[in-house]
Design a protein around this motif. Structure first.
Motif, PDB file in Angstrom:
ATOM      1  N   SER A 297       0.832  -1.203   0.000  1.00 33.80           N
ATOM      2  CA  SER A 297       0.000   0.000   0.000  1.00 33.80           C
ATOM      3  C   SER A 297       0.863   1.248   0.000  1.00 33.80           C
ATOM      4  CB  SER A 297      -0.922   0.011   1.216  1.00 33.80           C
ATOM      5  OG  SER A 297      -1.820  -1.069   1.153  1.00 33.80           O
TER       6      SER A 297
ATOM      7  N   ASP B  76      -5.615  -1.036  -4.918  1.00 32.21           N
ATOM      8  CA  ASP B  76      -5.124  -1.644  -3.683  1.00 32.21           C
ATOM      9  C   ASP B  76      -6.165  -2.632  -3.164  1.00 32.21           C
ATOM     10  OD1 ASP B  76      -3.720  -2.304  -1.475  1.00 32.21           O
ATOM     11  OD2 ASP B  76      -3.460  -0.251  -0.735  1.00 32.21           O
ATOM     12  N   GLU B  77      -6.024  -3.882  -3.560  1.00 35.05           N
ATOM     13  CA  GLU B  77      -6.977  -4.932  -3.187  1.00 35.05           C
ATOM     14  C   GLU B  77      -8.416  -4.480  -3.357  1.00 35.05           C
ATOM     15  OE1 GLU B  77      -6.098  -7.167   0.299  1.00 35.05           O
ATOM     16  OE2 GLU B  77      -4.087  -6.335   0.407  1.00 35.05           O
TER      17      GLU B  77
ATOM     18  N   GLN C  30      -7.516   0.623  -0.265  1.00 34.60           N
ATOM     19  CA  GLN C  30      -7.825  -0.672   0.325  1.00 34.60           C
ATOM     20  C   GLN C  30      -9.176  -0.625   1.048  1.00 34.60           C
ATOM     21  OE1 GLN C  30      -4.414  -2.102   2.368  1.00 34.60           O
ATOM     22  NE2 GLN C  30      -5.232  -4.151   2.665  1.00 34.60           N
TER      23      GLN C  30
HETATM   24 MG    MG Z   1      -2.231  -2.697   2.075  1.00 37.63          MG
END
Ligand code: MG
Ligand code: ATP
Lengths: 335, 276
Positions: free
Chosen positions: B76, B187-188, B112
């Motif tokens: 991240s 991010d995911e 995220q």
């Molecule tokens: Mg992360």
């Protein structure tokens, strides 16, 4: 009134749907009976003294009883606001009981010492005969409050945002705020009355001061507590500083700002009343003082009732504004 | 490098069709990205915490690169640096040859956590980009288009607290897409979705990427997801992160989970992560 309470009231009366179409809700019948009984209690036994408006009071109570009974006949979906009276039946019964107790303790039996505890009919008399002066006092109080509150809220909000956003402003203002802020606004009263050209200006300043401190502190803490990720999101999307302040920081801090506005409103009431008693010679605070000076206790109670109504009305108004602006929040306190 | 990872893929005839559409990436309108010896550490109370330890790689315009690595290794952080939210302590990051100077709407970041603004409706959240750039009026259509793209047109006026976690993440994706960034950092973005929606969204992502031709950098925990989506996979070490493996993955789309090449690659990468 709160939505939840009205929902409960509705649910409670929903149970009465099964009653035959021509019968009123039983709770409404009980409440109506209580008010008509109260009316009889006022009208029938003789008064100890010569109070005006005994008859008018009895008629008013009987009229209320009739209204409550009429509302009891309404079904769900009919005349919504009037039908809500059904839900208030338990309260109405208790209220009738308390008023009856007051009537007996003063006008009928004289258990309470007389000039200090006037009977309900004397309060009615004040409203009828002195309404002009009362209305004028309300008008003066509201004008003073509105000016001071608006000024204080605006200044407090601006200052709070500035301290929360800018390190430089925070450096200079924070120590002053910490030193001077906690001082109760009433402590400035003697100084304000000789520094300002008029007592009205002095009182506006005091009300603004009382409002401004909590609004500043809570706005500031709201801005300081904004989730930093909100800024990151906006920045990656192309936001500049004005967007970050106006469209991110301020909306995010708004729940805190409203807490400050509520606290400010509360303390502005206190300062307003004291300022009117000591300097302004107008408004509800002055009316209270004046009534006490003339031993006109009925007037004092009447003014207190009006004041309670006005303050509660203003708080309700602020709650409405907040609910409107913060409808996106869950679990708001209902007023 | 791990053997077998680059084995050419054969699509078994019996394979269950994965919901990923056919076709090749659009001619590159994506940005080129270059990192040179990027180092970053967070200043903690006692000692600095090194997070990135000399990360260098280049991404061609229009490529889809997945970043895999153990939790807390600095993925991240790397995306934040590339987005321009923080400058790296050392090293150079440049996009299309120009060094970064702060965040820019041409580099979209899907965080995220969805981090939607709770006081804005769904459509208001998606509209933040155009609004912040003062182009809301001109780009109203794009806002609605982006919302339709993630299948949430029916929720335009809902507020974030009325959304499920997966829906919120889709709104966050739409919010980043509305700026049509040449470089999209993810991010995911599918981390909170149920497995079914996840498959659909993976297909949707590939379709979008093929359609728009942006460069994509996707952080994920899911090795299979990386293998289904990316043309190249960077595997990071434990913190402080450095690149442990740079794995090309050029099977044609649509890809299939049961493809023996994919299965073998998956096992190899998991081994690699296990010994990280
Ligand atoms: Mg992360
Ligand atoms: N703002 C910060 N201040 C201090 N330390 C930080 C900060 N942000 C991240 N870290 C630390 O940096 C390390 C890497 O964090 P990062 O969020 O980049 O990990 P990650 O690889 O994305 O992990 P995950 O896969 O679990 O999301 C962590 O150890 C974290 O504690």
């Amino acid at each position: 009134m709160s939505e939840i309470a009205s929902d409960i009231a509705l649910a409670r009366t929903e149970g009465a749907i099964r009653r035959p179409a021509f019968l009123p809700a039983p709770a409404s019948v009980a409440a109506a009976a209580a008010w008509i009984g109260l009316s009889a209690l006022v009208a029938l036994p003789p008064d100890l003294g010569d109070f005006g408006f005994t008859r008018e009071l009895a008629i008013g109570f009987a009229g209320l009883g009739a209204l409550v009974l009429a509302a009891g006949f309404l079904r769900p979906g009919e005349a919504g606001p009037v039908r809500r009276i059904q839900g208030w039946s338990p309260w109405l019964i208790v209220l009738a009981g308390l008023l009856g107790l007051w009537e007996v303790a003063t006008a009928k039996r004289g258990w309470l010492p007389m000039p200090f505890f006037p009977p309900p009919q004397s309060i009615v008399e004040v409203f009828v005969e002195d309404y002009a002066r009362l209305a004028d006092s309300v008008w003066h109080s509201l004008r003073l409050l509105a000016g001071g509150y608006a000024l204080g809220a605006l200044a407090g909000f601006t200052l709070g945002v500035a301290i929360g956003w800018s390190r430089g402003v925070g450096y200079w203002v924070h120590p002053v705020l910490r030193f001077v802020g906690p001082l109760p606004a009433t402590a400035w009263l003697p100084l304000a009355f000789f520094v300002f050209p008029s007592s009205g200006a002095a009182s506006t300043f005091l009300v603004a001061l009382a409002t401004g401190f909590p609004v500043t502190v809570l706005t500031w803490s709201g801005i300081a507590g904004v989730n930093k990720a909100y800024y990151d999101v906006a920045r990656t999307l192309g936001a500049r500083e004005d967007f970050l302040i106006l469209k991110v920081a301020i909306p995010a801090a708004l729940p805190h700002v409203f807490v400050g506005l509520f606290m400010g409103l509360g303390s502005s009431f206190a300062v307003l009343v004291v300022a009117e008693m000591l300097g302004v010679k107008a408004g509800l605070g002055w009316y209270l003082q004046w009534a006490q000076g003339w031993a006109a206790y009925a007037n004092m109670y009447a003014a207190l009732a009006v004041m309670a109504l006005a303050c509660s009305g203003l708080i309700t108004l602020l709650f409405r504004v907040r609910d409107r602006l913060l409808s996106w929040q869950k679990g708001l306190v209902q007023w | 490098m791990v053997a077998g990872l680059t084995a050419p893929s054969q699509t078994p005839a019996s394979a269950v069709p994965a919901p990923i559409p056919a076709g090749n990436p659009a001619p590159a309108s994506g940005a080129a990205l270059s990192l040179r010896d990027v180092r970053h550490a967070f200043a903690l109370k006692k000692a600095p915490l090194p997070v990135l330890d000399g990360v260098s790689f280049d991404v061609e315009p229009g490529a889809f690169v997945a970043l895999l690595g153990p939790s807390g290794c600095g993925k991240s952080t790397l995306l934040r640096l590339v987005a321009g939210l923080e400058p790296p302590n050392e090293g150079r990051i440049s996009v299309d040859g120009a060094p970064l100077r702060g965040p820019h709407p041409s580099r979209g970041l899907v965080f995220q956590d969805p981090t939607l603004y709770p006081w804005r409706s769904v459509i208001g959240n998606v509209a933040v980009g155009p609004e912040a750039r003062g182009r809301l009026r001109a780009e109203r259509g794009r806002v609605e288009e982006a919302l339709a793209l993630v299948g949430l047109s029916g929720f335009a006026d809902a507020f974030p607290h009325q959304l499920s976690g997966g829906m919120a993440q889709r709104v966050a994706l739409a919010r980043a897409l509305v700026n049509a960034p040449p470089l999209l950092l993810l991010d995911e973005p599918l981390g909170k979705l149920d497995s079914l929606t996840r498959l659909t969204m993976q297909a949707e992502l590939v379709r979008l990427w093929q359609d728009k031709g942006f460069t994509a950098l996707l952080v994920t925990h899911d090795v299979e997801e990386a293998l289904m989506l990316a043309q190249r996979i960077l595997v990071f070490s434990d913190r402080p992160a450095r690149i442990r493996a740079d794995i090309p993955c050029d099977r044609p789309y649509p890809r299939h989970r049961e493809d023996p090449g994919v299965v073998a690659d998956r096992r190899a990468i998991l081994d690699l992560l296990g010994t990280a």
